[in-house]
Design an enzyme around this catalytic site. Structure first.
Site, short mmCIF file in Angstrom:
data_model
loop_
_atom_site.label_atom_id
_atom_site.label_comp_id
_atom_site.label_asym_id
_atom_site.label_seq_id
_atom_site.Cartn_x
_atom_site.Cartn_y
_atom_site.Cartn_z
N HIS A 269 -20.15 -2.73 74.94
CA HIS A 269 -20.23 -2.55 76.40
C HIS A 269 -18.82 -2.55 76.96
O HIS A 269 -17.95 -3.28 76.49
CB HIS A 269 -21.05 -3.67 77.06
CG HIS A 269 -21.53 -3.28 78.42
ND1 HIS A 269 -20.75 -3.41 79.53
CD2 HIS A 269 -22.69 -2.73 78.81
CE1 HIS A 269 -21.43 -2.97 80.58
NE2 HIS A 269 -22.61 -2.54 80.17
N ASP A 320 -29.67 -1.28 75.98
CA ASP A 320 -30.46 -0.19 75.39
C ASP A 320 -31.10 -0.53 74.05
O ASP A 320 -32.05 0.13 73.62
CB ASP A 320 -29.58 1.06 75.23
CG ASP A 320 -29.28 1.69 76.59
OD1 ASP A 320 -28.10 1.78 76.94
OD2 ASP A 320 -30.24 2.01 77.30
C1 SDX Z 1 -25.27 1.46 79.18
O1 SDX Z 1 -21.45 0.59 82.13
C2 SDX Z 1 -22.64 0.09 82.19
O2 SDX Z 1 -22.85 -0.93 82.85
C3 SDX Z 1 -23.72 0.85 81.42
C4 SDX Z 1 -25.05 0.14 81.30
C5 SDX Z 1 -25.76 0.08 82.64
O3 SDX Z 1 -26.62 -0.79 82.82
O4 SDX Z 1 -25.55 1.01 83.46
O5 SDX Z 1 -24.86 -1.18 80.82
C6 SDX Z 1 -25.98 0.91 80.37
O6 SDX Z 1 -24.83 2.60 79.22
C7 SDX Z 1 -25.04 0.60 77.99
C8 SDX Z 1 -24.18 1.30 76.88
C9 SDX Z 1 -25.08 2.25 76.08
N1 SDX Z 1 -24.25 3.02 75.13
C10 SDX Z 1 -24.30 2.76 73.82
O7 SDX Z 1 -24.98 1.88 73.30
C11 SDX Z 1 -23.45 3.71 72.98
C12 SDX Z 1 -22.68 2.91 71.92
N2 SDX Z 1 -21.68 2.14 72.58
C13 SDX Z 1 -20.31 2.58 72.58
O8 SDX Z 1 -20.15 3.98 72.65
C14 SDX Z 1 -19.41 1.76 73.50
O9 SDX Z 1 -19.64 0.45 73.23
C15 SDX Z 1 -19.48 1.98 74.99
C16 SDX Z 1 -19.40 3.42 75.37
C17 SDX Z 1 -20.74 1.40 75.54
C18 SDX Z 1 -18.29 1.24 75.60
O10 SDX Z 1 -17.18 1.89 75.14
P1 SDX Z 1 -15.68 1.39 75.47
O11 SDX Z 1 -15.67 0.29 76.45
O12 SDX Z 1 -14.88 2.61 75.78
O13 SDX Z 1 -15.24 0.73 74.08
P2 SDX Z 1 -14.59 1.52 72.87
O14 SDX Z 1 -15.42 2.72 72.52
O15 SDX Z 1 -13.13 1.70 73.18
O16 SDX Z 1 -14.75 0.47 71.68
C19 SDX Z 1 -13.90 -0.69 71.61
C20 SDX Z 1 -13.96 -1.12 70.14
C21 SDX Z 1 -13.66 0.04 69.19
O17 SDX Z 1 -13.15 -0.54 68.00
P3 SDX Z 1 -11.66 -0.13 67.53
O18 SDX Z 1 -11.68 1.38 67.36
O19 SDX Z 1 -10.76 -0.58 68.67
O20 SDX Z 1 -11.48 -0.89 66.25
O21 SDX Z 1 -15.28 -1.54 69.80
C22 SDX Z 1 -15.83 -0.63 68.83
C23 SDX Z 1 -14.99 0.63 68.86
O22 SDX Z 1 -15.00 1.26 67.60
N3 SDX Z 1 -17.18 -0.28 69.28
C24 SDX Z 1 -18.19 0.02 68.46
C25 SDX Z 1 -19.28 0.26 69.30
N4 SDX Z 1 -18.91 0.12 70.59
C26 SDX Z 1 -17.61 -0.21 70.56
N5 SDX Z 1 -18.26 0.11 67.10
C27 SDX Z 1 -19.46 0.45 66.60
N6 SDX Z 1 -20.55 0.71 67.35
C28 SDX Z 1 -20.50 0.62 68.69
N7 SDX Z 1 -21.58 0.87 69.43
#
Ligand code: SDX
Length: 383
Positions: A269, A320
């Protein structure tokens, strides 16, 4: 104007990628506490879930206070009336291509609704409150109509003895939900109603900030929610769970995805530094549905996935992850998971649109120009 204006540069501008932690405006509607709490107009959701019906939260978001019994009765009556969609919208849904995603039809039909607004282009606050109330009812009604049309079934008329959430599930499935299922849909919709400046809400606010209409703003939001990084994640969670045939395969499947640096849908998140406060409620909902064999099998996979992902990446499941299993247990096909999310978040979106109208400022950031300067023009004859 005399003399050449000296060209500005943007070298000193600092880009905040993804607008991470950037406060774009003030809001009173909800607070997403990174330490793992969520507040709707000052109420902690932990004090609300299971103790209010969804209509109370929708009322809270657009009227800034929880309704008393009379206010709730009038609000519920207005919502049920609005669930009767204009005939042109129903016909348009029936004519939609059978192979397109329900979110695409929802995006189209909310935009289409704007052409049938009984109050036209009256953007006064009272008209927008009435418009918001209608949309809070019309979005779930459109979702139910899309599904019923897709399976060549009629949509039951909304029942006056049911509230909005119960009518939504009734109209979607064609049979009245039992008490447990009714409690689940209320908790699900309460938990999804609003969440600060998430991407789809911010998209709605940007559109509203130009003084464009509410339908345009909600259409922007629907298109944004559809993305798998946002509301589209829940459908991808179920794709993943269905792809892992046996619980014994979870470890290899998830470790393999992480080894390839793939994102595990339903995890992580932008704001929460610990578990999403909605997750414990949705995990609890699923636990109460584990008398169903399929739900128990999905739940067991989820628990294993949670453990592996935390051990490897120290990240938590977001809203989710278990929402997908809860909707599956309600008999909702996975391509309707995001439409179900939208059917609740519509109350947050319209509340933020009204707040943005009150804020009355254009949301228009700057940028850091890193392109070329001073390229000499060459007429096409010489190019
Ligand atoms: C919702 O914003 C909101 O409030 C949204 C929501 C709402 O109620 O409206 O809460 C609803 O959209 C929830 C999120 C649903 N999406 C997912 O589940 C998709 C998977 N999640 C990721 O794509 C990610 O966690 C995000 C998009 C949700 C957040 O992305 P960020 O803040 O840009 O974080 P990032 O991608 O830069 O990740 C930071 C680190 C990374 O590691 P490093 O590369 O630095 O080593 O965390 C890791 C990422 O690789 N990481 C994950 C991960 N999410 C973050 N690694 C594996 N799986 C994941 N899901």
């Amino acid at each position: 104007m005399s003399g050449e204006n000296k060209m500005a540069t943007t070298e000193d501008r600092i880009v905040i990628r993804g607008l991470r932690d950037v406060a774009a405006a003030e809001t009173r509607l909800s607070f997403v506490d990174p330490n793992g709490a969520l507040y709707y107009l000052g109420y902690n959701i932990d004090d609300l879930v299971g103790r209010v019906i969804y209509a109370e939260i929708a009322y809270l978001l657009i009227h800034k206070k929880l309704p008393n019994k009379d206010e709730l009765a009038e609000f519920k009556s207005n919502l049920i009336s609005a669930m009767q969609l204009p005939d042109a919208i129903v016909e348009s849904i029936k004519a939609a291509p059978k192979n397109c995603h329900p979110m695409d039809i929802l995006r189209t039909e909310v935009s289409h609704l704007g052409e049938y607004d009984p109050e036209g282009y009256d953007l006064s606050r009272p008209a927008n409150i009435r418009r918001a109330t209608r949309l809070i009812a019309q979005v779930p009604a459109i979702v139910a109509t899309i599904y019923r049309s897709r399976i060549d079934q009629t949509v039951p008329e909304p029942r006056k003895d049911f509230d909005l959430a119960k009518n939504f599930l009734y109209m979607f499935r064609g049979s009245p939900p039992d008490d447990n299922e009714t409690a689940v849909i209320h908790q699900f919709m309460v938990l999804h109603a609003d969440h600060g400046f998430n991407a789809s809400t911010f998209a709605a606010r940007v559109t509203a900030s130009t003084n464009s209409d509410m339908y345009s703003a909600v259409t922007s939001a629907i298109g944004t929610l559809k993305g798998p990084l946002h509301g589209g994640a829940s459908e991808k969670v179920m794709d993943m769970l269905d792809d892992i045939n046996l619980e014994e395969e979870v470890e290899e499947y998830i470790q393999g995805m992480l080894d390839e640096n793939k994102k595990i849908m339903g995890f992580g998140h932008r704001v929460y530094k610990t578990e999403d406060p909605r997750t414990k409620h949705l995990r609890g909902i699923v636990e109460n549905l584990c008398h169903r064999e399929r739900t128990l099998s999905l739940y067991n996979k989820c628990i294993k996935i949670e453990k592996i992902v935390y051990e490897r990446k120290k990240i938590y499941p977001n809203v989710d992850f278990y929402a997908a299993v809860a909707m599956d247990a309600l008999g909702v096909p996975k391509e309707y998971f995001t439409p179900f999310f939208a059917s609740s978040r519509i109350s947050g979106w319209v509340a933020h649109v009204i707040e943005q109208y009150e804020d009355a400022v254009l949301l228009r950031p700057s940028s850091k120009y890193v392109g070329e300067y001073g390229r000499p023009f060459i007429p096409i004859a010489q190019r």
